[in-house]
Design an enzyme around this catalytic site. Structure first.
Site, short mmCIF file in Angstrom:
data_model
loop_
_atom_site.label_atom_id
_atom_site.label_comp_id
_atom_site.label_asym_id
_atom_site.label_seq_id
_atom_site.Cartn_x
_atom_site.Cartn_y
_atom_site.Cartn_z
N CYS A 139 0.70 -1.15 0.15
CA CYS A 139 -0.08 -0.04 0.12
C CYS A 139 0.78 1.27 -0.01
O CYS A 139 2.17 1.31 0.15
CB CYS A 139 -0.89 -0.16 1.38
SG CYS A 139 0.01 0.13 2.62
N ALA A 159 3.14 1.68 2.76
CA ALA A 159 4.24 0.77 2.91
C ALA A 159 5.22 1.53 2.25
O ALA A 159 6.51 1.60 2.62
CB ALA A 159 4.01 -0.35 2.45
N ARG A 181 11.61 -5.40 6.60
CA ARG A 181 12.45 -4.87 5.43
C ARG A 181 13.93 -4.88 5.81
O ARG A 181 13.94 -4.01 6.80
CB ARG A 181 11.86 -3.66 4.79
CG ARG A 181 12.74 -3.18 3.59
CD ARG A 181 11.54 -2.09 2.97
NE ARG A 181 12.65 -1.36 1.65
CZ ARG A 181 13.22 -0.12 1.68
NH1 ARG A 181 13.40 0.27 2.73
NH2 ARG A 181 13.45 -0.02 0.47
N HIS A 195 6.01 6.13 -2.25
CA HIS A 195 7.25 6.85 -2.72
C HIS A 195 7.17 8.45 -3.14
O HIS A 195 7.89 9.16 -2.62
CB HIS A 195 7.97 6.09 -3.78
CG HIS A 195 8.04 4.72 -3.71
ND1 HIS A 195 8.03 3.73 -4.86
CD2 HIS A 195 8.13 3.90 -2.59
CE1 HIS A 195 8.22 2.57 -4.37
NE2 HIS A 195 8.13 2.52 -3.10
#
Ligand code: CFM
Length: 535
Positions: A51, A54, A85, A187
């Protein structure tokens, strides 16, 4: 090969077929090669995507070690921290600055039902106050989760309040999970706030003659450290990394570097572009996965600066690094030559790793991205042709003006064309299609059904993917290695990393375990069902 595509897609009902057929191509057959991308996954299909939250909180902000990343939302969302991660970092002290690293903490407002009903702003203020009292960090990043956007908490206003109240950097990221169609939207949101609030606020001048920022390198398994080591060996100063093992105190000085290197363009190309417009800093697409890519990237930096002395140092470093690995590459190539691979990762690794695989003689039969845009497949030249849709329009796109104090023209037009002649592309990348062999398959937003079908038909020797699908492959007797986390191995970047990668692949393929495995569903009958649910 297009027979393979047809065989898989024809199992869909008409509506799903119509959608999916545009996301899958056989290289060399379609003219022109166009891959539909960055559109909504079909509801009900088991996609691998993440999503928006994230992408913002986990991917871009997650590795920044000296900022507290505060998750405003239910505790489940906050679970997505360093443990999920593998971005690594240690606290360090530089130039007498304090050592602070909050990566191993999990900060959250832990919203409950009553906060959803009556609003969570009070709790967010309380959380910021506690963070300041206990940790007194230099910066706090507040990340919104889905319910926050739905109930309308004003995270941006509270960030401003936090900044006023405590005189620290406090930035709101409105990265609710439902925004956009994947983590790619996150991002972009993170990139926007970095340029707005952090880059350009520092004054630490680089010390070396040549300095760079390393963009789109997240230090997965220690990759970023390998690349930094390599650049430092060449005498190049790394001003900041976006954002592996990086810090707020480094990133604020990024505008003072001479050049930006872009490893993962998907996650950070917005920063690269905006820094070009605002500070005049050029960027070069690099790839430090694979020895040939490393050489090419280092040489491109030498050419950019155009300094014979620097170029000589770079050549010496390349010779030295290669002398340590050349023999092993030959050995691994002997063992691995002729094998085939399928790759399915987020938005750039499926491309980056193909170069490394080809060094070992492994060819790629299938490659896919979870959340790429068309330019990741087709190259940046396609960007003007991409039609914005309702989802992409939802994500803010900011334009920046040249900074009156820091904007600098770095190269003359003659220097630019000289670089062009030498094949050095500035502010540019070509897509994955160009590097793939004719007949290989590209699949965007590969789902579970398609993954299993492609693997069954193409039978690659190895499937590089992630935690969500690796065990399905392995239970079927096929080696699967995670390219998101490296299965606790790595680093894979740099010259040594290439060898480590090759050895891991060879070890995995050499184990006799695969021949003993029979998938449980091959012994016991499975449930039967139909796809699509239309009939
Ligand atoms: Fe870039 Fe990444 Fe990737 Fe990515 Fe990611 Fe990742 Fe990835 Mo997992 S930033 S697009 S959102 S290279 S977390 S470090 S491995 S999906 S291919």
């Amino acid at each position: 090969m297009s027979a393979v595509k047809d065989e898989i897609l024809e199992k869909y009902n008409a509506r799903v077929y119509k959608n999916r057929k545009e996301h899958v191509i056989t290289v060399g057959e379609g003219n022109p090669d166009v891959v539909k991308a960055n559109t909504r996954a079909i509801p009900g299909i088991i996609t691998q995507r993440g999503c928006c939250f994230a992408g913002c909180k986990g991917v871009v902000l997650g590795p920044i070690k000296d900022a507290v990343v505060l998750v405003h939302g239910p505790i489940g969302c906050a679970f997505y921290t360093w443990g999920t991660r593998r971005h690594k970092a240690y606290a360090d002290v530089r130039d007498g600055e304090r050592a602070d690293c909050y990566l191993e903490y999990c900060f959250s407002t832990d919203m409950q039902e009553s906060d959803i009903v009556f609003g969570g702003e009070k709790k967010l203020r309380q959380a910021i106050t506690e963070v300041v009292q206990i940790f007194n960090p230099t910066a706090i990043f507040i990340c919104s989760t889905c319910p926050v956007g739905l109930i309308g908490d004003d995270v941006q206003a509270i960030a401003r309040w936090g900044e006023e109240e405590f005189k620290i950097k406090c930035i709101g990221f409105s990265c609710e999970g439902y925004k956009g169609v994947s983590q790619s939207a996150g991002h972009h949101i993170a990139n926007n706030q970095l340029i707005r609030h952090i880059i350009g606020t520092g004054d630490r001048e680089p010390k070396e003659k040549y300095s760079i920022n390393l963009l789109g390198e997240y230090n997965i398994g220690g990759d970023g450290w390998e690349v930094e080591k390599l650049l430092k060996r060449c005498g190049i100063e790394v001003v900041s990394v976006f954002t592996g093992a990086s810090s707020y105190r480094d990133i604020k000085n990024a505008h003072l570097a001479d050049l930006n290197l872009v490893q993962c363009h998907r996650s950070i190309n917005y920063v690269a572009d905006m820094m070009k417009d605002k500070y005049g800093i050029d960027w070069i697409k690099v790839n430090f996965i694979g020895t040939n890519s490393c050489k090419e990237s280092l040489r491109a930096i030498g050419e950019y600066f155009g300094d014979e002395e620097l170029k000589a140092i770079i050549e010496a470093v390349i010779i030295d690094e290669m002398s340590n690995v050349a023999e092993e590459i030959l050995y691994l190539r002997c063992k691995l030559k002729g094998k085939t691979a399928a790759l399915y990762v987020g938005g750039s690794r499926s491309h980056h790793y193909q170069n490394l695989l080809s060094e070992f003689g492994i060819s790629t039969v299938l490659a896919g991205y979870e959340f790429a845009h068309r330019d990741d497949y087709e190259g940046r030249k396609v960007i003007p042709d991409i039609k914005p849709d309702a989802d992409s329009k939802n994500i803010e796109s900011i334009t920046v003006e040249p900074d009156p104090k820091f904007y600098k023209v770095r190269l003359t037009e003659e220097q630019r064309s000289a670089l062009f002649e030498k094949g050095i592309m500035l502010n540019e990348y070509h897509g994955m299609i160009k590097d793939m062999e004719e007949g290989s398959v590209i699949c965007d937003d590969l789902n579970h059904f398609e993954t299993e079908e492609f693997l069954r038909i193409l039978k690659p020797d190895i499937f590089f993917s992630g935690i969500k699908d690796k065990f399905v492959a392995q239970k079927n007797g096929m080696l699967s290695r995670q390219l998101h986390s490296y299965d606790y191995s790595g680093p894979y970047a740099g010259f040594d990393g290439a060898i480590r990668f090759g050895k891991d692949v060879l070890l995995g393929l050499s184990t006799p375990a695969w021949s003993y495995i029979r998938a449980p569903w091959k012994n016991t009958p499975c449930l039967e069902g139909t796809l699509g649910g239309e009939e």
